[in-house]
Design a protein around this motif. Sequence first.
Motif, mmCIF file in Angstrom:
data_model
loop_
_atom_site.group_PDB
_atom_site.id
_atom_site.type_symbol
_atom_site.label_atom_id
_atom_site.label_comp_id
_atom_site.label_asym_id
_atom_site.label_seq_id
_atom_site.Cartn_x
_atom_site.Cartn_y
_atom_site.Cartn_z
ATOM 1 N N ILE A 11 0.851 -1.190 0.000
ATOM 2 C CA ILE A 11 0.000 0.000 0.000
ATOM 3 C C ILE A 11 0.884 1.237 0.000
ATOM 4 C CG2 ILE A 11 -1.833 1.225 1.202
ATOM 5 C CD1 ILE A 11 -2.416 -1.456 2.655
ATOM 6 N N MET A 12 0.622 2.141 -0.911
ATOM 7 C CA MET A 12 1.398 3.378 -0.967
ATOM 8 C C MET A 12 0.461 4.560 -0.760
ATOM 9 S SD MET A 12 4.469 2.439 -2.330
ATOM 10 C CE MET A 12 5.224 1.924 -3.827
ATOM 11 N N THR A 13 0.807 5.450 0.143
ATOM 12 C CA THR A 13 0.024 6.673 0.285
ATOM 13 C C THR A 13 0.972 7.843 0.497
ATOM 14 O OG1 THR A 13 -0.183 6.726 2.700
ATOM 15 C CG2 THR A 13 -1.769 5.366 1.510
ATOM 16 N N ASN A 14 0.483 9.050 0.256
ATOM 17 C CA ASN A 14 1.336 10.179 0.600
ATOM 18 C C ASN A 14 0.763 10.998 1.757
ATOM 19 O OD1 ASN A 14 -0.659 11.595 -0.735
ATOM 20 N ND2 ASN A 14 0.761 12.958 -1.745
ATOM 21 N N VAL A 15 -0.055 10.341 2.576
ATOM 22 C CA VAL A 15 -0.496 10.969 3.823
ATOM 23 C C VAL A 15 0.187 10.267 4.995
ATOM 24 C CG1 VAL A 15 -2.704 11.857 3.031
ATOM 25 C CG2 VAL A 15 -2.544 9.511 3.779
ATOM 26 N N ASN A 16 0.005 10.820 6.170
ATOM 27 C CA ASN A 16 0.717 10.314 7.344
ATOM 28 C C ASN A 16 0.348 8.895 7.743
ATOM 29 O OD1 ASN A 16 2.504 12.293 8.049
ATOM 30 N ND2 ASN A 16 0.920 13.518 9.052
ATOM 31 N N VAL A 23 -2.198 5.215 6.759
ATOM 32 C CA VAL A 23 -2.966 4.532 5.731
ATOM 33 C C VAL A 23 -4.422 4.683 6.152
ATOM 34 C CG1 VAL A 23 -3.425 2.351 4.584
ATOM 35 C CG2 VAL A 23 -1.121 2.894 5.324
ATOM 36 N N PRO A 24 -5.194 5.495 5.421
ATOM 37 C CA PRO A 24 -6.562 5.749 5.869
ATOM 38 C C PRO A 24 -7.348 4.456 6.087
ATOM 39 C CG PRO A 24 -5.986 7.198 4.067
ATOM 40 C CD PRO A 24 -4.853 6.251 4.210
ATOM 41 N N GLY A 25 -7.971 4.377 7.223
ATOM 42 C CA GLY A 25 -8.801 3.212 7.520
ATOM 43 C C GLY A 25 -8.039 2.051 8.114
ATOM 44 N N ILE A 39 4.779 9.413 1.166
ATOM 45 C CA ILE A 39 5.684 9.424 0.013
ATOM 46 C C ILE A 39 5.802 10.835 -0.567
ATOM 47 C CG2 ILE A 39 5.968 8.593 -2.350
ATOM 48 C CD1 ILE A 39 4.560 6.044 -1.502
ATOM 49 N N ARG A 40 7.027 11.201 -0.890
ATOM 50 C CA ARG A 40 7.275 12.476 -1.559
ATOM 51 C C ARG A 40 8.102 12.232 -2.807
ATOM 52 N NH1 ARG A 40 3.964 13.827 1.187
ATOM 53 N NH2 ARG A 40 3.861 15.310 2.902
ATOM 54 N N PHE A 41 7.864 13.048 -3.812
ATOM 55 C CA PHE A 41 8.702 13.004 -5.013
ATOM 56 C C PHE A 41 9.552 14.253 -5.062
ATOM 57 C CE2 PHE A 41 5.213 10.283 -6.586
ATOM 58 C CZ PHE A 41 5.972 9.215 -6.980
ATOM 59 N N GLU A 96 -4.874 16.935 4.243
ATOM 60 C CA GLU A 96 -4.847 15.538 4.645
ATOM 61 C C GLU A 96 -6.125 15.263 5.426
ATOM 62 O OE1 GLU A 96 -1.799 13.453 7.173
ATOM 63 O OE2 GLU A 96 -0.530 14.524 5.758
ATOM 64 N N PHE A 152 -10.329 10.038 8.450
ATOM 65 C CA PHE A 152 -11.581 9.326 8.218
ATOM 66 C C PHE A 152 -11.914 8.455 9.420
ATOM 67 C CE2 PHE A 152 -9.576 10.207 4.216
ATOM 68 C CZ PHE A 152 -10.610 10.697 3.457
ATOM 69 N N VAL A 178 -13.152 3.783 5.071
ATOM 70 C CA VAL A 178 -12.275 3.686 3.890
ATOM 71 C C VAL A 178 -12.044 2.227 3.523
ATOM 72 C CG1 VAL A 178 -10.022 4.229 2.968
ATOM 73 C CG2 VAL A 178 -11.135 5.828 4.499
ATOM 74 N N SER A 187 -6.874 2.571 -0.147
ATOM 75 C CA SER A 187 -6.214 3.821 -0.509
ATOM 76 C C SER A 187 -4.966 3.501 -1.313
ATOM 77 C CB SER A 187 -5.844 4.612 0.747
ATOM 78 O OG SER A 187 -5.046 3.822 1.585
ATOM 79 N N ALA A 188 -4.671 4.341 -2.278
ATOM 80 C CA ALA A 188 -3.525 4.076 -3.138
ATOM 81 C C ALA A 188 -2.960 5.368 -3.689
ATOM 82 C CB ALA A 188 -3.934 3.177 -4.305
ATOM 83 N N LEU A 189 -1.675 5.326 -3.965
ATOM 84 C CA LEU A 189 -1.023 6.490 -4.558
ATOM 85 C C LEU A 189 -1.393 6.585 -6.037
ATOM 86 C CD1 LEU A 189 1.167 8.531 -3.420
ATOM 87 C CD2 LEU A 189 2.744 7.303 -4.871
ATOM 88 N N ASN A 238 -4.424 15.056 -0.154
ATOM 89 C CA ASN A 238 -3.011 15.426 -0.051
ATOM 90 C C ASN A 238 -2.326 15.493 -1.418
ATOM 91 O OD1 ASN A 238 -0.988 16.277 1.582
ATOM 92 N ND2 ASN A 238 -0.215 14.254 2.023
ATOM 93 N N GLU A 288 4.823 18.756 -8.523
ATOM 94 C CA GLU A 288 6.282 18.790 -8.602
ATOM 95 C C GLU A 288 6.655 19.067 -10.060
ATOM 96 O OE1 GLU A 288 9.887 18.620 -7.028
ATOM 97 O OE2 GLU A 288 8.275 17.883 -5.779
ATOM 98 N N TYR A 295 0.690 14.234 -7.745
ATOM 99 C CA TYR A 295 0.427 12.968 -7.078
ATOM 100 C C TYR A 295 -0.385 13.178 -5.810
ATOM 101 C CZ TYR A 295 4.582 14.244 -4.321
ATOM 102 O OH TYR A 295 5.490 14.897 -3.536
ATOM 103 N N THR A 310 -3.168 10.781 -2.764
ATOM 104 C CA THR A 310 -3.683 9.504 -2.294
ATOM 105 C C THR A 310 -5.157 9.386 -2.646
ATOM 106 O OG1 THR A 310 -2.117 9.566 -0.471
ATOM 107 C CG2 THR A 310 -3.930 8.012 -0.286
#
Lengths: 104, 157
Positions: free
Chosen positions: A2-7, A9-11, A80-82, B51, B54, B59, B62-64, B123, B127, B149, B151
């Motif tokens: 699972i990849m997210t860019n928030v603090n 993983v929602p849920g 995650i940040r780019f 951000e 929830f 939920v 969730s995915a990037l 969020n 870039e 990008y 979530t």
Amino acid sequence: MIMTNVNTVPGKKIVEHFGIVQGSTVRAKHVGRDFMAGLKNLVGGELKGYTELLQDSRQEAMKRMEDQARQMGANAVVNIRFATSSVAQGAAELFAYGTAVRVE
Amino acid sequence: MEILLENLNLVIFLLLFIIGYTFGSLAEKRHYRSIIQREAELLKLAVVTAEGSFPAGQVKESALVSGSAVISIDYFKRILATLRNIFGGRVKSYESLVDRARREAILRMKEQAHKQGAKMVINMRLETATIGRNANQKKQIGSIEAIAYGTAIVMNK
């Protein structure tokens, strides 16, 4: 993975932190693409070759980051940040980093 | 005819200038039309830079998601921008370029999120990269490369 860019993983609840994981790739365009882009530059518009290049390098950077996280025993990467930089002329570095965690 | 040949450089310049102007503005208009249309289609899918938090159980997944676009400048605009560099001030021709690249990148991200059945993207970050290097230098390809990008959140029904 699972990849997210928030603090978080929602849920889901994070049970373990593994620290920072990162992946980067440096890509250069080849001459043919460069030439086509130069032509396209006259009339403007989207440079499809470069868009593809960008997409490929982003996927590659993410894949490397994912591999590193998997090695650590994580099943998710959060925050995650780019970032991008230009190391050499005509080449672009794409850099992805995040925090490897384990969720329930 | 001889005058034309004598001033070949100028003729080529003018030709490129006109080609750049016609095709460049045509392409830009077409692009803006498509952007506006697709933005209207995807209006229901909310994209926020905040951000969200929830409540548990709401939920599903969730995915990037991400999207990118590289848009280049045309010859006419590049000349305009070079002229603008002398006097300073707003470089309008570059403003529309950046705007198009960012909106296109966000749209592609939204399309990817929509495909996954997401209800919203939280969020969101933008870039920019530099493959073509500086837009205003000679013999460089003037282009803006935007990556968006965020979530994507798939809700439980």
